[in-house]
Write a protein that holds these residues in place. Sequence first.
Motif, PDB file in Angstrom:
ATOM      1  N   LEU A 111       0.913 -10.756  -8.780  1.00 40.81           N
ATOM      2  CA  LEU A 111       0.666 -10.435  -7.375  1.00 40.81           C
ATOM      3  C   LEU A 111      -0.823 -10.252  -7.086  1.00 40.81           C
ATOM      4  CD1 LEU A 111       1.852  -9.778  -4.600  1.00 40.81           C
ATOM      5  CD2 LEU A 111       2.137  -7.410  -5.355  1.00 40.81           C
ATOM      6  N   ALA A 112      -1.539  -9.641  -7.999  1.00 39.68           N
ATOM      7  CA  ALA A 112      -2.952  -9.339  -7.758  1.00 39.68           C
ATOM      8  C   ALA A 112      -3.800 -10.600  -7.618  1.00 39.68           C
ATOM      9  CB  ALA A 112      -3.488  -8.458  -8.877  1.00 39.68           C
ATOM     10  N   HIS A 113      -3.338 -11.709  -8.177  1.00 40.41           N
ATOM     11  CA  HIS A 113      -4.124 -12.942  -8.133  1.00 40.41           C
ATOM     12  C   HIS A 113      -3.392 -14.071  -7.386  1.00 40.41           C
ATOM     13  CE1 HIS A 113      -5.749 -10.738 -11.656  1.00 40.41           C
ATOM     14  NE2 HIS A 113      -6.902 -11.148 -11.151  1.00 40.41           N
ATOM     15  N   ALA A 114      -2.423 -13.699  -6.588  1.00 39.36           N
ATOM     16  CA  ALA A 114      -1.626 -14.711  -5.891  1.00 39.36           C
ATOM     17  C   ALA A 114      -2.328 -15.183  -4.624  1.00 39.36           C
ATOM     18  CB  ALA A 114      -0.255 -14.158  -5.540  1.00 39.36           C
ATOM     19  N   ASP A 115      -2.322 -16.487  -4.422  1.00 41.32           N
ATOM     20  CA  ASP A 115      -2.823 -17.095  -3.187  1.00 41.32           C
ATOM     21  C   ASP A 115      -1.709 -17.278  -2.166  1.00 41.32           C
ATOM     22  OD1 ASP A 115      -5.524 -17.721  -4.327  1.00 41.32           O
ATOM     23  OD2 ASP A 115      -4.317 -18.996  -5.627  1.00 41.32           O
ATOM     24  N   ARG A 116      -0.489 -17.430  -2.673  1.00 37.86           N
ATOM     25  CA  ARG A 116       0.687 -17.643  -1.830  1.00 37.86           C
ATOM     26  C   ARG A 116       1.761 -16.648  -2.245  1.00 37.86           C
ATOM     27  NH1 ARG A 116       0.026 -21.555   2.387  1.00 37.86           N
ATOM     28  NH2 ARG A 116      -1.855 -22.717   1.786  1.00 37.86           N
ATOM     29  N   VAL A 117       2.237 -15.863  -1.289  1.00 34.35           N
ATOM     30  CA  VAL A 117       3.214 -14.813  -1.577  1.00 34.35           C
ATOM     31  C   VAL A 117       4.397 -14.958  -0.632  1.00 34.35           C
ATOM     32  CG1 VAL A 117       3.643 -12.327  -1.708  1.00 34.35           C
ATOM     33  CG2 VAL A 117       1.382 -13.244  -2.317  1.00 34.35           C
ATOM     34  N   ALA A 118       5.602 -15.010  -1.193  1.00 32.35           N
ATOM     35  CA  ALA A 118       6.831 -15.035  -0.395  1.00 32.35           C
ATOM     36  C   ALA A 118       7.549 -13.705  -0.534  1.00 32.35           C
ATOM     37  CB  ALA A 118       7.745 -16.163  -0.855  1.00 32.35           C
ATOM     38  N   VAL A 119       7.989 -13.148   0.573  1.00 34.01           N
ATOM     39  CA  VAL A 119       8.764 -11.911   0.575  1.00 34.01           C
ATOM     40  C   VAL A 119      10.181 -12.251   0.999  1.00 34.01           C
ATOM     41  CG1 VAL A 119       8.997  -9.583   1.520  1.00 34.01           C
ATOM     42  CG2 VAL A 119       6.710 -10.559   1.158  1.00 34.01           C
ATOM     43  N   LEU A 120      11.148 -12.049   0.104  1.00 32.54           N
ATOM     44  CA  LEU A 120      12.553 -12.343   0.386  1.00 32.54           C
ATOM     45  C   LEU A 120      13.222 -11.108   0.966  1.00 32.54           C
ATOM     46  CD1 LEU A 120      11.976 -14.849  -1.294  1.00 32.54           C
ATOM     47  CD2 LEU A 120      14.155 -14.521  -2.454  1.00 32.54           C
ATOM     48  N   VAL A 121      13.813 -11.276   2.147  1.00 29.20           N
ATOM     49  CA  VAL A 121      14.495 -10.181   2.841  1.00 29.20           C
ATOM     50  C   VAL A 121      15.980 -10.511   2.894  1.00 29.20           C
ATOM     51  CG1 VAL A 121      14.631  -8.841   4.969  1.00 29.20           C
ATOM     52  CG2 VAL A 121      12.411  -9.748   4.202  1.00 29.20           C
ATOM     53  N   PRO A 122      16.818  -9.713   2.215  1.00 23.94           N
ATOM     54  CA  PRO A 122      18.235 -10.057   2.105  1.00 23.94           C
ATOM     55  C   PRO A 122      19.045  -9.605   3.312  1.00 23.94           C
ATOM     56  CG  PRO A 122      17.829  -8.034   0.923  1.00 23.94           C
ATOM     57  CD  PRO A 122      16.483  -8.486   1.469  1.00 23.94           C
ATOM     58  N   GLY A 123      20.285 -10.085   3.347  1.00 28.83           N
ATOM     59  CA  GLY A 123      21.202  -9.709   4.409  1.00 28.83           C
ATOM     60  C   GLY A 123      22.207  -8.679   3.978  1.00 28.83           C
ATOM     61  N   SER A 124      23.383  -8.737   4.555  1.00 31.65           N
ATOM     62  CA  SER A 124      24.389  -7.697   4.394  1.00 31.65           C
ATOM     63  C   SER A 124      24.915  -7.590   2.964  1.00 31.65           C
ATOM     64  CB  SER A 124      25.559  -7.964   5.349  1.00 31.65           C
ATOM     65  OG  SER A 124      26.139  -9.228   5.080  1.00 31.65           O
ATOM     66  N   ALA A 137      17.791 -15.094  -6.783  1.00 31.42           N
ATOM     67  CA  ALA A 137      17.181 -15.929  -5.747  1.00 31.42           C
ATOM     68  C   ALA A 137      15.658 -15.890  -5.843  1.00 31.42           C
ATOM     69  CB  ALA A 137      17.639 -15.467  -4.368  1.00 31.42           C
ATOM     70  N   ALA A 138      15.098 -14.697  -6.021  1.00 28.06           N
ATOM     71  CA  ALA A 138      13.649 -14.560  -6.109  1.00 28.06           C
ATOM     72  C   ALA A 138      13.104 -15.277  -7.337  1.00 28.06           C
ATOM     73  CB  ALA A 138      13.265 -13.079  -6.134  1.00 28.06           C
ATOM     74  N   ALA A 139      13.793 -15.126  -8.461  1.00 29.71           N
ATOM     75  CA  ALA A 139      13.353 -15.799  -9.688  1.00 29.71           C
ATOM     76  C   ALA A 139      13.429 -17.309  -9.533  1.00 29.71           C
ATOM     77  CB  ALA A 139      14.206 -15.332 -10.864  1.00 29.71           C
ATOM     78  N   SER A 140      14.461 -17.791  -8.855  1.00 27.27           N
ATOM     79  CA  SER A 140      14.623 -19.226  -8.639  1.00 27.27           C
ATOM     80  C   SER A 140      13.483 -19.775  -7.780  1.00 27.27           C
ATOM     81  CB  SER A 140      15.972 -19.497  -7.965  1.00 27.27           C
ATOM     82  OG  SER A 140      16.150 -20.873  -7.714  1.00 27.27           O
ATOM     83  N   LEU A 141      13.137 -19.056  -6.712  1.00 31.68           N
ATOM     84  CA  LEU A 141      12.041 -19.508  -5.850  1.00 31.68           C
ATOM     85  C   LEU A 141      10.717 -19.462  -6.605  1.00 31.68           C
ATOM     86  CD1 LEU A 141      10.840 -20.439  -3.197  1.00 31.68           C
ATOM     87  CD2 LEU A 141      10.851 -18.054  -2.417  1.00 31.68           C
ATOM     88  N   PRO A 151      -2.698 -27.190  -8.911  1.00 31.64           N
ATOM     89  CA  PRO A 151      -3.441 -26.510  -9.984  1.00 31.64           C
ATOM     90  C   PRO A 151      -4.389 -25.446  -9.417  1.00 31.64           C
ATOM     91  CG  PRO A 151      -3.426 -28.882 -10.342  1.00 31.64           C
ATOM     92  CD  PRO A 151      -2.843 -28.658  -8.979  1.00 31.64           C
ATOM     93  N   GLY A 152      -4.371 -24.291 -10.058  1.00 27.45           N
ATOM     94  CA  GLY A 152      -5.250 -23.215  -9.629  1.00 27.45           C
ATOM     95  C   GLY A 152      -4.692 -22.335  -8.532  1.00 27.45           C
ATOM     96  N   THR A 153      -3.492 -22.637  -8.038  1.00 34.48           N
ATOM     97  CA  THR A 153      -2.874 -21.837  -6.980  1.00 34.48           C
ATOM     98  C   THR A 153      -1.968 -20.780  -7.603  1.00 34.48           C
ATOM     99  OG1 THR A 153      -2.891 -23.696  -5.435  1.00 34.48           O
ATOM    100  CG2 THR A 153      -1.400 -21.866  -4.927  1.00 34.48           C
ATOM    101  N   GLY A 154      -2.269 -19.523  -7.370  1.00 36.48           N
ATOM    102  CA  GLY A 154      -1.432 -18.434  -7.866  1.00 36.48           C
ATOM    103  C   GLY A 154      -0.315 -18.119  -6.892  1.00 36.48           C
ATOM    104  N   THR A 155       0.877 -17.862  -7.407  1.00 35.01           N
ATOM    105  CA  THR A 155       2.031 -17.590  -6.544  1.00 35.01           C
ATOM    106  C   THR A 155       2.743 -16.315  -6.986  1.00 35.01           C
ATOM    107  OG1 THR A 155       3.570 -18.885  -7.903  1.00 35.01           O
ATOM    108  CG2 THR A 155       2.382 -20.059  -6.156  1.00 35.01           C
ATOM    109  N   ALA A 156       3.404 -15.688  -6.041  1.00 35.85           N
ATOM    110  CA  ALA A 156       4.243 -14.522  -6.327  1.00 35.85           C
ATOM    111  C   ALA A 156       5.382 -14.480  -5.322  1.00 35.85           C
ATOM    112  CB  ALA A 156       3.435 -13.229  -6.264  1.00 35.85           C
ATOM    113  N   VAL A 157       6.511 -13.947  -5.767  1.00 35.08           N
ATOM    114  CA  VAL A 157       7.676 -13.746  -4.904  1.00 35.08           C
ATOM    115  C   VAL A 157       8.086 -12.290  -5.013  1.00 35.08           C
ATOM    116  CG1 VAL A 157      10.079 -14.373  -4.449  1.00 35.08           C
ATOM    117  CG2 VAL A 157       8.445 -16.128  -5.183  1.00 35.08           C
ATOM    118  N   ILE A 158       8.403 -11.696  -3.887  1.00 37.08           N
ATOM    119  CA  ILE A 158       8.821 -10.300  -3.862  1.00 37.08           C
ATOM    120  C   ILE A 158      10.253 -10.224  -3.345  1.00 37.08           C
ATOM    121  CG2 ILE A 158       8.408  -8.035  -2.836  1.00 37.08           C
ATOM    122  CD1 ILE A 158       5.456  -8.807  -2.699  1.00 37.08           C
ATOM    123  N   ALA A 159      11.127  -9.637  -4.147  1.00 34.50           N
ATOM    124  CA  ALA A 159      12.490  -9.354  -3.712  1.00 34.50           C
ATOM    125  C   ALA A 159      12.470  -7.972  -3.065  1.00 34.50           C
ATOM    126  CB  ALA A 159      13.446  -9.385  -4.899  1.00 34.50           C
TER     127      ALA A 159
END
Length: 325
Positions: A111-124, A137-141, A151-159
């Motif tokens: 997360l500290a070096h991520a350029d692109r961050v997705a935040v997954l918001v679940p439903g019911s 789901a978060a691990a899959s994304l 190359p060189g793009t850091g990514t993170a996903v937050i459940a």
Amino acid sequence: MRPLRPLRPLRPLRALFAALVVAALVVPLSGAARPGIPAPRPATLAPVTAATLTQAYAANRANAALASRMAAAHGDGHRAAAERALAAPGGALLAFDGRGPGLVTEVFGDLAHADRVAVLVPGSDTSLDTYARLRTAAASLHHRLTRTAPPGTGTAVIAWLGYRTPGTVSTAVTTTARADEAAPRLRDLLRELRGVTGPGARLTLVCHSYGSVVCARTATGADVGDLVLLGSPGTGADTAAGLHTRARVWASRGADDWVAHVPHVSADLFGTTVGFGTDPVSPSFGADVFAAGPGGHSDYFAPGSASLANVARIVLGSTTEVTRA
């Protein structure tokens, strides 16, 4: 002047929500007598920064481990196992609260070096007891992002299980009440992320089912680049412009998703507005609609699916490669 909505189509809707009222009164009775699962108070932490991220992860893992032991001593092996998995070495828990249904914020990636961050918001029906679905789901994304990022793009996903989700069969799932409670917490998370990633990272909200109602309540003024609605029952707004967000709004629905049969209207029932209005994948809503493939309501993050590929493209900013519905 806004045209009046016809009265006749509301009759099935009223019948549907009347049935939900009955279900909400009857269904919970079996679980009402279940003793509460003991758990410690959440770890007390200073505001998280890139420098303190590792310490925060460790403190929350320790709290999850303690919660697991308490649940096991109470005789709830299922909850104990779920919390034990979260306490495993190397886990990146940004927040954890084992009390009641439970709250979790888990990070996949650096997360500290991520350029692109997705935040997954679940439903019911998402809680600690069912959290494995959101975690998968978060691990899959994240796996898809790491495979396809330039190359060189850091990514993170937050459940983000940061709110008390409604039950699928309940009156709460038909109103914005839980979303109204959740939105300030999600805004707090987004602000916290800026203290970790810095202003250069691009944030994307990826919102599934009732989670899209939460995101709609959060979007106004939120510092996000894209807002992705998956299997949405509606947002409470008539149009994407009505969300009052600077984010680009996307929407998608699998061909076999049952949410397509939910009445996309709103009505006053027993003094409360129920339903979420315009279908987000309809042309009148005005979102950018992309292909999700033949999947159902729980298939948006299935490996190899069109929806997963397109969500990853949106998160990475490869929007010209997104396949349209």
